[in-house]
Write a protein that holds these residues in place. Structure first.
Motif, mmCIF file in Angstrom:
data_model
loop_
_atom_site.group_PDB
_atom_site.id
_atom_site.type_symbol
_atom_site.label_atom_id
_atom_site.label_comp_id
_atom_site.label_asym_id
_atom_site.label_seq_id
_atom_site.Cartn_x
_atom_site.Cartn_y
_atom_site.Cartn_z
ATOM 1 N N ILE A 1 -23.215 -20.893 73.916
ATOM 2 C CA ILE A 1 -22.511 -21.076 72.639
ATOM 3 C C ILE A 1 -21.465 -19.987 72.473
ATOM 4 N N SER A 2 -21.881 -18.761 72.704
ATOM 5 C CA SER A 2 -20.985 -17.623 72.526
ATOM 6 C C SER A 2 -19.900 -17.596 73.589
ATOM 7 N N ILE A 3 -20.249 -17.946 74.839
ATOM 8 C CA ILE A 3 -19.264 -17.940 75.912
ATOM 9 C C ILE A 3 -18.157 -18.953 75.637
ATOM 10 N N THR A 4 -18.552 -20.153 75.233
ATOM 11 C CA THR A 4 -17.571 -21.195 74.934
ATOM 12 C C THR A 4 -16.646 -20.774 73.806
ATOM 13 N N THR B 1 -27.820 -20.172 61.287
ATOM 14 C CA THR B 1 -27.882 -18.710 61.215
ATOM 15 C C THR B 1 -28.177 -18.116 62.582
ATOM 16 N N LEU B 2 -29.055 -18.747 63.346
ATOM 17 C CA LEU B 2 -29.350 -18.280 64.703
ATOM 18 C C LEU B 2 -28.116 -18.385 65.592
ATOM 19 N N PHE B 3 -27.357 -19.466 65.456
ATOM 20 C CA PHE B 3 -26.101 -19.595 66.197
ATOM 21 C C PHE B 3 -25.151 -18.459 65.821
ATOM 22 N N ILE C 1 -17.241 -17.308 61.891
ATOM 23 C CA ILE C 1 -17.538 -17.739 60.524
ATOM 24 C C ILE C 1 -17.388 -19.245 60.388
ATOM 25 N N TRP C 2 -16.316 -19.798 60.969
ATOM 26 C CA TRP C 2 -16.064 -21.228 60.826
ATOM 27 C C TRP C 2 -17.147 -22.058 61.510
ATOM 28 N N ASN C 3 -17.675 -21.583 62.623
ATOM 29 C CA ASN C 3 -18.746 -22.318 63.299
ATOM 30 C C ASN C 3 -19.957 -22.479 62.383
ATOM 31 N N PHE C 4 -20.252 -21.446 61.597
ATOM 32 C CA PHE C 4 -21.369 -21.549 60.664
ATOM 33 C C PHE C 4 -21.051 -22.545 59.551
ATOM 34 N N ILE C 5 -19.849 -22.432 58.973
ATOM 35 C CA ILE C 5 -19.462 -23.312 57.872
ATOM 36 C C ILE C 5 -19.414 -24.767 58.325
ATOM 37 N N SER C 6 -18.736 -25.018 59.430
ATOM 38 C CA SER C 6 -18.595 -26.397 59.906
ATOM 39 C C SER C 6 -19.936 -26.970 60.346
ATOM 40 N N GLY C 7 -20.820 -26.113 60.871
ATOM 41 C CA GLY C 7 -22.147 -26.583 61.256
ATOM 42 C C GLY C 7 -22.945 -27.072 60.064
ATOM 43 N N CYS C 8 -22.884 -26.319 58.961
ATOM 44 C CA CYS C 8 -23.592 -26.729 57.741
ATOM 45 C C CYS C 8 -23.012 -28.019 57.188
ATOM 46 N N LEU C 9 -21.696 -28.196 57.296
ATOM 47 C CA LEU C 9 -21.053 -29.398 56.782
ATOM 48 C C LEU C 9 -21.342 -30.610 57.666
#
Length: 278
Positions: A51-54, A128-130, A87-95
């Motif tokens: 996830i982080s590498i990508t 959150t783990l992501f 930050i956006w990965n967290f927001i978009s994931g929740c959405l």
């Protein structure tokens, strides 16, 4: 007290009880959220690190590109984009995942006697783990491109707390609406993709706002109408050691209050129907 008032009072009690009992089952949704990540990368050698590498590779490519386009230093553009991506990965994931939080758990909802909020908490915990995984890239970035971090950077903790609180009501509300109206699922996902380009993730908002061209500066201020800007900025600014902006926090807090009010009303009214809609 009239019969309708008694019924309304009981509905509110059931609503708050669902949220409270779901929170108390932290061991359940915590375990499920962690298993989601392990299952997704079950046969992968690096596991969730992919996830982080990508994300890092994408951020570096865009950082080099946009640094050249806007004439910014790579040490300024790349950290801005990288933190914005985290930050956006967290927001978009929740959405995106929130819009199918109930339909994707139909088996558990129909067979497991657990509060509906368990599935929402599980989703937010997984995101959150992501987010925590991606912080590894952030630490590496600080080594390569040091940022002027100070005591103000501690605001990142309450800022992320607000993201979690808002991600919870967003996932809960979207889950209810898209479970009832399935056509809204692809629409929600399209809106999330569009919001990425409208939000200053890869382009620096302050550069346009402070432009010598009055027309560009005026148009840049329109971005203030984008609520995602404020959610990103309350966390990105302390993570980059930038100054505190009160207006961002005011907007986020206002959205938090309004969002939870609307969500609680929706849960009170439709909670009992979700098991039938899925």
């Amino acid at each position: 007290m009239t019969q309708s008032a008694v019924t309304a009072s009981r509905d509110w009690q059931r609503t708050t009880a669902d949220l409270r009992n779901g929170w108390q089952q932290r061991q359940l949704w915590g375990h499920l959220g962690w298993q989601d990540i392990k299952q997704r990368y079950r046969r992968s050698v690096l596991g969730p690190i992919w996830i982080s590498i990508t994300m890092a590779v994408t951020a570096i490519a865009l950082g080099i590109l946009y640094a050249g386009l806007f004439g910014n230093e790579l040490g300024v553009q790349l950290p801005y984009i990288l933190v914005g991506f985290i930050i956006w990965n967290f927001i978009s994931g929740c959405l995106a995942e929130g819009s199918e939080v109930f339909t994707s758990n139909v088996g558990l909802i129909t067979h497991l006697p657990a509060p509906l909020s368990v599935h929402v908490y599980r989703l937010v915990w997984r995101q959150t783990l992501f987010f925590l995984h991606n912080l590894v890239v952030y630490v590496v970035m600080l080594v390569i491109f040091p940022q002027p971090l100070g005591w103000g950077s501690l605001l990142a903790f309450p800022a992320f707390g607000l993201l979690v609180v808002n991600g919870t009501w967003v996932a809960l509300l979207l889950g209810i609406v898209t479970t009832r109206f399935r056509d809204l699922l692809p629409i929600t996902q399209s809106i999330v993709q569009l919001a990425f380009f409208l939000t200053p993730i890869v382009w620096i908002y302050e550069d346009l706002q402070n432009s010598a061209n009055p027309a560009i500066a005026e148009r840049a201020r329109i971005a203030e109408l984008n609520p995602f800007l404020h959610f990103v900025e309350i966390l990105r600014r302390p993570m980059l050691g930038q100054s505190f902006e009160l207006r961002n926090w005011v907007v986020v807090l206002a959205i938090t209050v309004v969002g939870w009010t609307v969500t609680l009303i929706a849960v009170r009214r439709y909670r009992a129907r979700i098991a039938y809609w899925v």
